[in-house]
Design a protein around this motif. Structure first.
Motif, PDB file in Angstrom:
ATOM      1  N   PHE A   1       0.797  -1.210   0.000  1.00 24.96           N
ATOM      2  CA  PHE A   1       0.000   0.000   0.000  1.00 24.96           C
ATOM      3  C   PHE A   1       0.836   1.269   0.000  1.00 24.96           C
ATOM      4  CE2 PHE A   1      -4.140  -1.594  -0.100  1.00 24.96           C
ATOM      5  CZ  PHE A   1      -4.053  -2.847   0.436  1.00 24.96           C
ATOM      6  N   GLY A   2       2.169   1.137  -0.057  1.00 24.83           N
ATOM      7  CA  GLY A   2       3.009   2.312  -0.240  1.00 24.83           C
ATOM      8  C   GLY A   2       2.929   2.802  -1.676  1.00 24.83           C
ATOM      9  N   GLY A   3       2.413   1.963  -2.579  1.00 21.63           N
ATOM     10  CA  GLY A   3       2.310   2.330  -3.988  1.00 21.63           C
ATOM     11  C   GLY A   3       0.995   3.036  -4.262  1.00 21.63           C
ATOM     12  N   ILE A   4       0.701   3.237  -5.516  1.00 17.43           N
ATOM     13  CA  ILE A   4      -0.533   3.893  -5.920  1.00 17.43           C
ATOM     14  C   ILE A   4      -1.659   2.876  -5.925  1.00 17.43           C
ATOM     15  CG2 ILE A   4      -1.684   5.095  -7.809  1.00 17.43           C
ATOM     16  CD1 ILE A   4       1.026   6.198  -8.590  1.00 17.43           C
ATOM     17  N   MET A   5      -2.803   3.256  -5.372  1.00 20.36           N
ATOM     18  CA  MET A   5      -3.928   2.324  -5.303  1.00 20.36           C
ATOM     19  C   MET A   5      -5.135   2.933  -5.990  1.00 20.36           C
ATOM     20  SD  MET A   5      -5.793   0.667  -1.965  1.00 20.36           S
ATOM     21  CE  MET A   5      -6.342   2.244  -1.338  1.00 20.36           C
ATOM     22  N   LEU A   6      -5.718   2.204  -6.915  1.00 18.18           N
ATOM     23  CA  LEU A   6      -6.974   2.581  -7.527  1.00 18.18           C
ATOM     24  C   LEU A   6      -7.993   1.559  -7.090  1.00 18.18           C
ATOM     25  CD1 LEU A   6      -5.694   3.275 -11.134  1.00 18.18           C
ATOM     26  CD2 LEU A   6      -6.215   4.970  -9.390  1.00 18.18           C
TER      27      LEU A   6
ATOM     28  N   ASN B   1       1.725 -17.360  -8.700  1.00 13.09           N
ATOM     29  CA  ASN B   1       2.945 -17.287  -9.514  1.00 13.09           C
ATOM     30  C   ASN B   1       4.151 -16.799  -8.722  1.00 13.09           C
ATOM     31  OD1 ASN B   1       2.391 -14.589  -9.231  1.00 13.09           O
ATOM     32  ND2 ASN B   1       2.802 -14.051 -11.353  1.00 13.09           N
ATOM     33  N   ALA B   2       3.985 -16.602  -7.415  1.00 16.79           N
ATOM     34  CA  ALA B   2       5.093 -16.282  -6.506  1.00 16.79           C
ATOM     35  C   ALA B   2       5.889 -15.051  -6.930  1.00 16.79           C
ATOM     36  CB  ALA B   2       6.024 -17.497  -6.373  1.00 16.79           C
ATOM     37  N   LYS B   3       5.190 -14.030  -7.372  1.00 22.37           N
ATOM     38  CA  LYS B   3       5.855 -12.773  -7.729  1.00 22.37           C
ATOM     39  C   LYS B   3       5.086 -11.601  -7.145  1.00 22.37           C
ATOM     40  CE  LYS B   3       5.886 -13.269 -12.188  1.00 22.37           C
ATOM     41  NZ  LYS B   3       6.141 -12.974 -13.641  1.00 22.37           N
ATOM     42  N   GLY B   4       5.830 -10.637  -6.615  1.00 22.66           N
ATOM     43  CA  GLY B   4       5.215  -9.423  -6.107  1.00 22.66           C
ATOM     44  C   GLY B   4       5.484  -8.270  -7.047  1.00 22.66           C
ATOM     45  N   PRO B   5       4.948  -7.101  -6.748  1.00 25.93           N
ATOM     46  CA  PRO B   5       5.169  -5.930  -7.604  1.00 25.93           C
ATOM     47  C   PRO B   5       6.600  -5.438  -7.517  1.00 25.93           C
ATOM     48  CG  PRO B   5       4.014  -5.293  -5.611  1.00 25.93           C
ATOM     49  CD  PRO B   5       4.091  -6.790  -5.597  1.00 25.93           C
ATOM     50  N   GLY B   6       7.085  -4.840  -8.592  1.00 26.43           N
ATOM     51  CA  GLY B   6       8.421  -4.269  -8.601  1.00 26.43           C
ATOM     52  C   GLY B   6       8.489  -3.030  -7.729  1.00 26.43           C
ATOM     53  N   PRO B   7       9.683  -2.511  -7.504  1.00 24.84           N
ATOM     54  CA  PRO B   7       9.862  -1.357  -6.595  1.00 24.84           C
ATOM     55  C   PRO B   7       9.112  -0.104  -7.027  1.00 24.84           C
ATOM     56  CG  PRO B   7      11.863  -1.816  -7.853  1.00 24.84           C
ATOM     57  CD  PRO B   7      10.960  -2.967  -8.073  1.00 24.84           C
ATOM     58  N   ASN B   8       8.908   0.099  -8.313  1.00 28.56           N
ATOM     59  CA  ASN B   8       8.212   1.290  -8.791  1.00 28.56           C
ATOM     60  C   ASN B   8       6.886   0.947  -9.476  1.00 28.56           C
ATOM     61  OD1 ASN B   8      10.360   3.115  -8.025  1.00 28.56           O
ATOM     62  ND2 ASN B   8      11.528   2.277  -9.763  1.00 28.56           N
ATOM     63  N   ALA B   9       6.337  -0.199  -9.111  1.00 30.88           N
ATOM     64  CA  ALA B   9       5.118  -0.669  -9.767  1.00 30.88           C
ATOM     65  C   ALA B   9       3.915   0.187  -9.376  1.00 30.88           C
ATOM     66  CB  ALA B   9       4.853  -2.127  -9.413  1.00 30.88           C
ATOM     67  N   ARG B  10       3.031   0.375 -10.329  1.00 28.58           N
ATOM     68  CA  ARG B  10       1.758   1.045 -10.070  1.00 28.58           C
ATOM     69  C   ARG B  10       0.764  -0.049  -9.702  1.00 28.58           C
ATOM     70  NH1 ARG B  10      -0.783   5.894 -11.545  1.00 28.58           N
ATOM     71  NH2 ARG B  10      -3.024   5.745 -12.001  1.00 28.58           N
ATOM     72  N   VAL B  11       0.331  -0.061  -8.451  1.00 32.07           N
ATOM     73  CA  VAL B  11      -0.522  -1.126  -7.924  1.00 32.07           C
ATOM     74  C   VAL B  11      -1.986  -0.699  -7.992  1.00 32.07           C
ATOM     75  CG1 VAL B  11      -1.091  -2.513  -5.902  1.00 32.07           C
ATOM     76  CG2 VAL B  11       1.300  -1.989  -6.419  1.00 32.07           C
ATOM     77  N   VAL B  12      -2.806  -1.565  -8.537  1.00 23.04           N
ATOM     78  CA  VAL B  12      -4.237  -1.318  -8.649  1.00 23.04           C
ATOM     79  C   VAL B  12      -4.972  -2.301  -7.730  1.00 23.04           C
ATOM     80  CG1 VAL B  12      -6.223  -1.253 -10.208  1.00 23.04           C
ATOM     81  CG2 VAL B  12      -3.958  -0.600 -11.044  1.00 23.04           C
ATOM     82  N   TYR B  13      -5.935  -1.786  -6.955  1.00 21.98           N
ATOM     83  CA  TYR B  13      -6.724  -2.633  -6.065  1.00 21.98           C
ATOM     84  C   TYR B  13      -8.193  -2.574  -6.464  1.00 21.98           C
ATOM     85  CZ  TYR B  13      -8.990  -4.359  -1.823  1.00 21.98           C
ATOM     86  OH  TYR B  13      -9.762  -5.058  -0.941  1.00 21.98           O
ATOM     87  N   ILE B  14      -8.803  -3.741  -6.545  1.00 21.96           N
ATOM     88  CA  ILE B  14     -10.236  -3.835  -6.821  1.00 21.96           C
ATOM     89  C   ILE B  14     -10.815  -4.906  -5.915  1.00 21.96           C
ATOM     90  CG2 ILE B  14      -9.883  -5.495  -8.708  1.00 21.96           C
ATOM     91  CD1 ILE B  14     -12.262  -4.193 -10.149  1.00 21.96           C
ATOM     92  N   ASP B  15     -12.008  -4.687  -5.380  1.00 23.59           N
ATOM     93  CA  ASP B  15     -12.579  -5.675  -4.466  1.00 23.59           C
ATOM     94  C   ASP B  15     -13.998  -6.047  -4.852  1.00 23.59           C
ATOM     95  OD1 ASP B  15     -13.912  -3.388  -3.765  1.00 23.59           O
ATOM     96  OD2 ASP B  15     -13.205  -3.299  -1.699  1.00 23.59           O
ATOM     97  N   GLY B  16     -14.480  -7.138  -4.284  1.00 16.82           N
ATOM     98  CA  GLY B  16     -15.829  -7.591  -4.592  1.00 16.82           C
ATOM     99  C   GLY B  16     -16.086  -9.000  -4.096  1.00 16.82           C
ATOM    100  N   ALA B  17     -17.273  -9.505  -4.399  1.00 18.45           N
ATOM    101  CA  ALA B  17     -17.638 -10.871  -4.000  1.00 18.45           C
ATOM    102  C   ALA B  17     -17.082 -11.893  -4.980  1.00 18.45           C
ATOM    103  CB  ALA B  17     -19.159 -10.999  -3.928  1.00 18.45           C
ATOM    104  N   PHE B  18     -17.144 -11.598  -6.283  1.00 16.13           N
ATOM    105  CA  PHE B  18     -16.692 -12.511  -7.337  1.00 16.13           C
ATOM    106  C   PHE B  18     -17.321 -13.889  -7.166  1.00 16.13           C
ATOM    107  CE2 PHE B  18     -13.428  -9.257  -6.971  1.00 16.13           C
ATOM    108  CZ  PHE B  18     -13.357  -8.805  -8.287  1.00 16.13           C
ATOM    109  N   ASP B  19     -18.620 -13.874  -6.887  1.00 16.59           N
ATOM    110  CA  ASP B  19     -19.358 -15.113  -6.701  1.00 16.59           C
ATOM    111  C   ASP B  19     -19.764 -15.668  -8.059  1.00 16.59           C
ATOM    112  OD1 ASP B  19     -20.572 -17.124  -5.279  1.00 16.59           O
ATOM    113  OD2 ASP B  19     -22.379 -15.987  -4.791  1.00 16.59           O
ATOM    114  N   LEU B  20     -19.661 -16.971  -8.217  1.00 13.98           N
ATOM    115  CA  LEU B  20     -20.011 -17.630  -9.480  1.00 13.98           C
ATOM    116  C   LEU B  20     -19.258 -16.941 -10.626  1.00 13.98           C
ATOM    117  CD1 LEU B  20     -21.965 -20.008  -9.823  1.00 13.98           C
ATOM    118  CD2 LEU B  20     -23.657 -18.409 -10.669  1.00 13.98           C
ATOM    119  N   PHE B  21     -17.939 -16.999 -10.579  1.00 11.01           N
ATOM    120  CA  PHE B  21     -17.050 -16.254 -11.475  1.00 11.01           C
ATOM    121  C   PHE B  21     -17.515 -16.355 -12.929  1.00 11.01           C
ATOM    122  CE2 PHE B  21     -12.930 -15.299 -13.514  1.00 11.01           C
ATOM    123  CZ  PHE B  21     -12.582 -14.170 -12.790  1.00 11.01           C
TER     124      PHE B  21
END
Length: 406
Positions: free
Chosen positions: A20-25, A253-273
């Motif tokens: 959460f130190g990065g940019i969050m949408l 895939n065992a990878k996190g964001p890079g040091p200058n990555a722009r991180v986007v966050y989205i949330d929801g139920a995602f029921d019955l994908f």
């Protein structure tokens, strides 16, 4: 008709504690808007071996890439489908998926819940899929098998250890087994499309139980059902899936964001994908370099949607999201409100005040509720089909033999 996916797109998930130190949408999504070798081990006949031998000679300087084929209806996509395709991909280098046509499904199984377009969006959105052959036949005929071997350069045809029989009772994969080009994977236990349809049909009865008689109502409105009834409804169609950390790792895939990555966050139920979820996750991923998805707890979904939701519990929904190629990481059990630590009346008040909130509209009209309504509208057909499928699944589990794989 073929669909060819971009194999270089992002996949998987990894835990990253300082994200959460990065940019969050942020955007809201609660569904309101939108082997073992199992084949017959005999020496294959020469006509089927020639294309395979020619392929072996093509790359003298390197190892030949193995192309595997797996087909299916993939109606009501769930983590069992995703895990089957993950296992199939592990048996080769490139996975080609055959998507059975709507007409063939009607002939062999009854009407599909999702259209070809919706199923195509779901399958092509999975991280393990490299190509999709749309309108594939339900039965692998000799002509179609030759097309797979010669035109699509398929080395092996894959299927699960559960039997796949044609209406005449014959094995749908008999030809592939006969020529020695068949491999088998293990069926994922604890979920099936039949099971999910059963949960949706059961929720129809739930609504009737939730509505008490008029004489027990107050001011013309039904009183709130008591906790014992609510718990009964939840247990009546509870999932048999037992989540393990190993399965989550397999989908990651065992990878996190890079040091200058722009991180986007989205949330929801995602029921019955469904296809709408895929499209909105694709849109969210295009806003940055790393997509983090928050998945609401079962309690939050029930509070917001009603006691008969979610149709799939938290860990089932999490695996469904993790399988999507556009997702990098998930929060299993995300809060309703977004705080600076991850409320207020507006769960997005904090990101809004920080100027990092954006609302995304799904380009598709499909929702979890609309999918459930399709099944309810034809409930007699699905009830009859489910009764037959449940009997065959019970017979399979009682007589199954061990198959290596996971």
């Amino acid at each position: 008709m073929e669909y060819e996916s971009n194999n270089s797109t992002w996949d998987g998930v990894c835990y990253y504690p300082h994200l959460f130190g990065g940019i969050m949408l942020t955007a809201a999504l609660l569904g309101l808007s939108t082997s073992y070798f199992g084949g017959i081990m005999g020496f294959p006949t020469l006509p089927y071996m020639l294309p395979y031998l020619r392929n072996l000679q093509k790359k003298k300087g390197g190892k030949k890439r193995i192309r595997v084929y797996m087909d299916g209806c993939f109606d009501l996509m769930h983590y069992g489908h995703a895990n089957a395709l993950r296992q199939a991909k592990a048996l080769g280098d490139e996975l080609v998926v055959g998507l059975v046509s709507d007409e063939e499904i009607v002939t062999n199984k009854g009407p599909p819940v999702l259209s070809m377009e919706e199923r195509l969006a779901l399958v092509s959105g999975l991280k393990w899929v490299d190509e999709v052959i749309a309108n594939a036949p339900y039965a692998i005929t000799e002509d179609f098998m030759n097309r797979l071997f010669n035109e699509h350069k398929i080395d092996y045809i894959i299927h699960g250890d559960d039997p796949c029989l044609l209406p005449d009772g014959s094995d749908a994969y008999a030809l592939a087994k006969k020529v020695g080009r068949y491999k088998q994977i293990k069926r994922t236990e604890g979920v099936s499309s039949t099971d999910i349809v059963g949960r949706i049909l059961a929720s129809m009865d739930d609504k009737e139980v939730c509505q008490v008689p008029k004489e027990s109502s107050q001011n013309g409105k039904p009183v709130e059902m008591n906790k014992s009834v609510e718990n009964l409804l939840k247990s009546k169609h509870a999932s048999n899936f037992l989540p393990t950390s190993r399965r989550i790792v397999q989908f990651s895939n065992a990878k996190g964001p890079g040091p200058n990555a722009r991180v986007v966050y989205i949330d929801g139920a995602f029921d019955l994908f469904h296809a709408g979820h895929v499209e909105i996750l694709k849109s969210a991923r295009q806003l940055g370099d790393f997509l983090l998805v928050g998945i609401y707890t079962d309690q939050i979904v029930s509070e917001q949607r009603g006691a008969h939701f979610p149709l799939m519990h938290l860990h089932e929904r999490s695996l469904g999201v993790l399988a999507c190629r556009y997702v990098d990481e998930v929060i299993i059990g995300a809060p309703w409100e977004i705080t600076k630590d991850m409320g207020e009346l507006d769960p997005y008040s904090v990101p809004k005040s920080m100027g990092i909130f954006r609302m995304l509209e799904s380009p598709k009209n499909i929702t979890t509720t609309s999918v459930a309504q399709r099944i309810k509208a034809n409930h007699e057909i699905y009830e009859k089909r489910n009764a037959k499928k449940e009997a065959s699944e019970k017979k399979f589990y009682e007589g199954r033999k061990y198959i290596s794989g996971d």
